[in-house]
Design a protein around this motif. Structure first.
Motif, short mmCIF file in Angstrom:
data_model
loop_
_atom_site.label_atom_id
_atom_site.label_comp_id
_atom_site.label_asym_id
_atom_site.label_seq_id
_atom_site.Cartn_x
_atom_site.Cartn_y
_atom_site.Cartn_z
N ILE A 81 0.84 -1.20 0.00
CA ILE A 81 0.00 0.00 0.00
C ILE A 81 0.87 1.25 0.00
O ILE A 81 0.61 2.21 -0.74
CB ILE A 81 -0.95 -0.01 1.21
N ARG A 82 1.91 1.25 0.84
CA ARG A 82 2.79 2.43 0.91
C ARG A 82 3.45 2.70 -0.44
O ARG A 82 3.52 3.85 -0.88
CB ARG A 82 3.86 2.21 1.99
N TYR A 83 3.95 1.64 -1.07
CA TYR A 83 4.63 1.83 -2.36
C TYR A 83 3.66 2.42 -3.38
O TYR A 83 4.00 3.37 -4.09
CB TYR A 83 5.18 0.49 -2.86
N GLY A 91 1.54 7.48 -6.42
CA GLY A 91 0.39 8.29 -6.81
C GLY A 91 -0.82 7.51 -7.24
O GLY A 91 -1.73 8.06 -7.86
N HIS A 92 -0.87 6.22 -6.90
CA HIS A 92 -2.00 5.40 -7.30
C HIS A 92 -3.30 5.79 -6.60
O HIS A 92 -4.39 5.47 -7.07
CB HIS A 92 -1.71 3.92 -7.04
N TYR A 93 -3.17 6.44 -5.44
CA TYR A 93 -4.36 6.84 -4.68
C TYR A 93 -4.53 8.35 -4.64
O TYR A 93 -5.35 8.85 -3.87
CB TYR A 93 -4.28 6.29 -3.26
N ALA A 117 -2.37 7.11 7.15
CA ALA A 117 -3.81 7.05 7.40
C ALA A 117 -4.48 6.14 6.37
O ALA A 117 -5.43 5.39 6.70
CB ALA A 117 -4.42 8.45 7.34
N LEU A 118 -3.99 6.17 5.13
CA LEU A 118 -4.54 5.31 4.09
C LEU A 118 -4.28 3.84 4.42
O LEU A 118 -5.15 2.99 4.24
CB LEU A 118 -3.91 5.67 2.75
N LEU A 166 -5.27 3.85 -12.84
CA LEU A 166 -3.92 4.22 -12.44
C LEU A 166 -3.49 5.49 -13.16
O LEU A 166 -4.09 5.89 -14.17
CB LEU A 166 -2.95 3.08 -12.77
N PRO A 167 -2.44 6.14 -12.66
CA PRO A 167 -1.95 7.34 -13.33
C PRO A 167 -1.56 7.11 -14.79
O PRO A 167 -1.62 8.02 -15.60
CB PRO A 167 -0.73 7.74 -12.48
#
Length: 693
Positions: A236-238, A243-245, A252-253, A271-272
């Motif tokens: 998730i962090r990666y 910028g996927h989210y 927090a995400l 996705l971007p």
């Protein structure tokens, strides 16, 4: 026998007998051994030894031995015992069967060497020396496969007294099952790895247990990034850093997404880089979950293109329909204005031409209004309106346009709620529905117009976009006509979609009703089955104020034009639109032509029928006509009867193939609406000139 005789016989044996030993068992089960010995001085001594316990123990041992023998003989394993001289001391039937010896080959006392030589000749074993020699009796465990394909496990266990025990366990079925399982596993692994869908499995601690290559590819992860055992938090962090989210607080995400891991989820993400995928999470009973990702970029693009194609198709339908209707209106307007100008220059009365042009303009405004209602951009003038009054007025009006074979029934609930809607548009919508119902019953039937209060529940509105639960007034129009198929129902609200013949309807009626209802905060529902009629229900939200009843409108009257005599010859004019027919006839009359004007093909054929048909020099016909014949079919029929007759056409359609089943004959004159008087007269003169030539 007789006890006395038995006693005498035994005493006789005792006197003459010598030493004797024997065993006896009494009737009650006691067993003993007796020993009779003769004494030197005469007489004898008899001793008795109780053997009952010993006999019982022997019986138990015998039973156990029988049980062991039965077990030995009936084991699933094959067992053979070799003594210290390496000769076969015992074996059960399973041993030769599993190892593959022919029936009757093994015999007690056979040497191990004899058995091995047989196996070597058959090819079940290699050189005896390669196996350690015949004297080897050390423990051994291995798996062997015979030439016939059967597989068994061989175990050799030395005995303390010398020799050894050999066991053979048939594992052919287990081996086959293992091979099948291995093949299935390889197949599943290959399928898992080569699926177009990305799959990842996480345990209850969010640890990645398994995944396939498409999962990383679809989610935009590097090919070497994922590995089993990694924490989903790192994934998730990666992705958040890439910028996927979008803009977000990464930690927090992470907390938010992990908190939803035990819940099922389905969502579409982009996705971007433009990749669009469908993500789905499915919880497992043990607390873990399965994540799947399906790349729908191509499908998404295909859907977008399909939507665009549908829009372009709708635009094409709109363009063709609008062009036809507006060309007719422009032809009327332009022609009457030209006639008014000429008449005005000659000092004549131009009111007739101006009124016709005004009516054409009003019809154009009405058409624009219908189109705007369909697009929901119409400028409505809503007011609190009494639906019951409108339905009553429409009933009185529509009875004049219905045949005697149609029974019109109007129902209105007492205490009907007012609605907040445009009165004129509501009247037009209901009138459209009544006309549609009439057209669905060419042989007669029953039309029921009803208005009553309804309160829609969330269940009623769940699958209906843009409408909320609450109080509504339902206006329904029900007929007993031909009904509609499911395929037709899918398209009834599309602009210019109609099942009527060309010229009988524009296809804007239901689309206008739908647009008006949606723009007024309501909805339209259609229920229909082939052969069982149709029911159209219009829901309009309840109004809050007292109804304002507007004055009824004034019906417009269709004014025709008289025919005038001219000097250029007679023309048969065939046009189904009254205003276009009158305007075109006036243009021709003012140019000196004698005009006979009719509205359809059968009437045109009737004019030219008989023994002495009128001296018609030219026929000017619209291509698309109301009725059983189009203009080209009329022309072909007339040409067959009157080969020298000159025929020219006019049309408001750009694509003739789409509006007629007949082919336009090259060489026939054609003028497109709207047209000027000068162009029309020029077409007539050219036609006359070509005929004279």
């Amino acid at each position: 026998g007789d006890p006395e005789d038995l006693c005498r016989e035994r005493l006789k044996r005792f006197r003459t007998g010598s030493e004797k030993v024997g065993e006896r068992t009494l009737a009650h089960g006691t067993a003993y051994m007796y020993h009779r010995k003769k004494l030197p001085g005469g007489g004898f001594v008899t001793t008795f030894t109780d053997l009952t316990k010993q006999k019982i123990a022997e019986q138990k041992i015998s039973a156990q031995a029988a049980l062991l023998e039965a077990t030995f003989q009936n084991m699933s394993q094959g067992i053979a015992v070799f003594d210290g001289d390496l000769n076969l001391a015992a074996f059960n039937p399973q041993f030769p069967e599993i190892i593959g010896y022919p029936p009757g080959f093994l015999k007690l006392g056979m040497s191990r060497e004899e058995i091995h030589r047989y196996r070597a000749r058959r090819g079940d074993i290699d050189s005896l020396l390669s196996r350690g020699g015949l004297e080897d009796t050390a423990p051994k465990y291995n798996e062997r496969t015979l030439a016939n394909g059967r597989t068994y496990i061989y175990v050799r266990t030395p005995m303390p007294s010398g020799g050894f025990i050999s066991t053979a366990t048939d594992i052919t079925d287990r081996k086959r099952a293992e091979q099948e399982l291995a093949a299935q596993t390889r197949l599943l692994e290959a399928t898992f790895e080569n699926m177009t869908q990305g799959i990842a499995v996480y345990d209850h601690q969010h640890t990645l247990v398994a995944f396939n290559s498409p999962y990383a590819e679809i989610l935009g992860l590097p090919s070497d990034f994922l590995h089993t055992g990694m924490d989903r938090r790192d994934i998730i962090r990666y992705r958040a850093e890439q910028g996927h989210y979008g803009e977000c607080d990464i930690e927090a995400l992470v907390v938010e997404m992990l908190s939803k891991a035990s819940q099922a989820e389905s969502i579409k993400r982009t996705l971007p880089n433009g990749t669009t995928y469908f993500y789905e999470r499915t919880p497992m009973p043990d607390g873990g979950y399965i994540s799947t990702a399906m790349d729908i970029t191509e499908r998404h693009e295909a859907e977008r293109q399909l939507q665009q194609a549908q829009k372009m198709e709708a635009v094409g339908q709109l363009t063709g329909g609008i062009a036809h209707d507006f060309n007719n209106l422009l032809a009327v307007t332009l022609g009457n204005l030209e006639l008014a100008k000429e008449t005005l220059e000659q000092g004549g009365d131009v009111r007739q031409f101006v009124e016709t042009a005004i009516r054409a303009t009003e019809r154009g405004a009405s058409l624009t209004s219908q189109l705007m209602a369909f697009s929901r951009r119409q400028a409505l003038n809503p007011e609190v309106t009494d639906v019951g009054t409108i339905t009553a007025e429409l009933a009185d009006f529509t009875r004049r346009i219905l045949s005697a074979a149609i029974d019109l029934h109007v129902e209105s609930q007492d205490g009907l709620w007012p609605v907040f809607a445009d009165r004129s548009q509501l009247s037009s919508a209901v009138l459209n529905l009544i006309v549609n119902a009439r057209d669905a019953m060419p042989d007669g039937g029953r039309i029921t117009v009803a208005a009553f209060n309804v309160t829609l529940s969330p269940r009623d509105t769940a699958d209906k976009e843009g409408i909320a639960p609450g109080p509504y007034v339902e206006i329904s129009v029900t007929d007993t006509g031909c009904g509609m198929t499911p395929e037709v129902l899918e398209h009834v609200f599309e602009p210019f979609f109609t099942t009527k013949k060309v010229g009988e309807g524009s296809g804007l009626g239901l689309s206008m009703v739908y647009g008006f209802a949606k723009q007024s905060g309501g909805y339209v529902v259609i229920e229909s089955e082939p052969g069982r009629g149709t029911k159209v229900r219009v829901w309009l939200p309840q109004g809050k104020d007292e109804p304002h009843v507007a004055a009824p409108g004034v019906d417009a009257t269709d004014h025709g034009h008289g025919e005038t005599q001219g000097i250029r010859g007679k023309i048969l004019l065939v046009e189904d639109d009254g205003d276009v027919r009158a305007t075109t006839a006036a243009m021709l009359t003012s140019a000196g032509y004698d005009v006979i004007a009719v509205e359809d093909g059968p009437k045109a054929l009737a004019v030219m029928a008989g023994d002495q048909p009128p001296d018609i020099e030219l026929v000017l016909s619209d291509i698309v006509l109301t009725g059983p014949m189009n203009g080209i079919e009329v022309a072909e029929t007339l040409k067959a009867r009157h080969p020298d007759l000159k025929i020219v056409f006019m049309t408001g359609y750009a694509d003739l193939v789409s509006v007629t089943n007949s082919d336009f004959i090259e060489g026939w004159g054609l003028i497109r609406k709207p047209f000027t008087k000068a162009n029309l007269i020029r077409l007539m003169e050219d036609a006359r000139a070509s005929k004279a030539a």
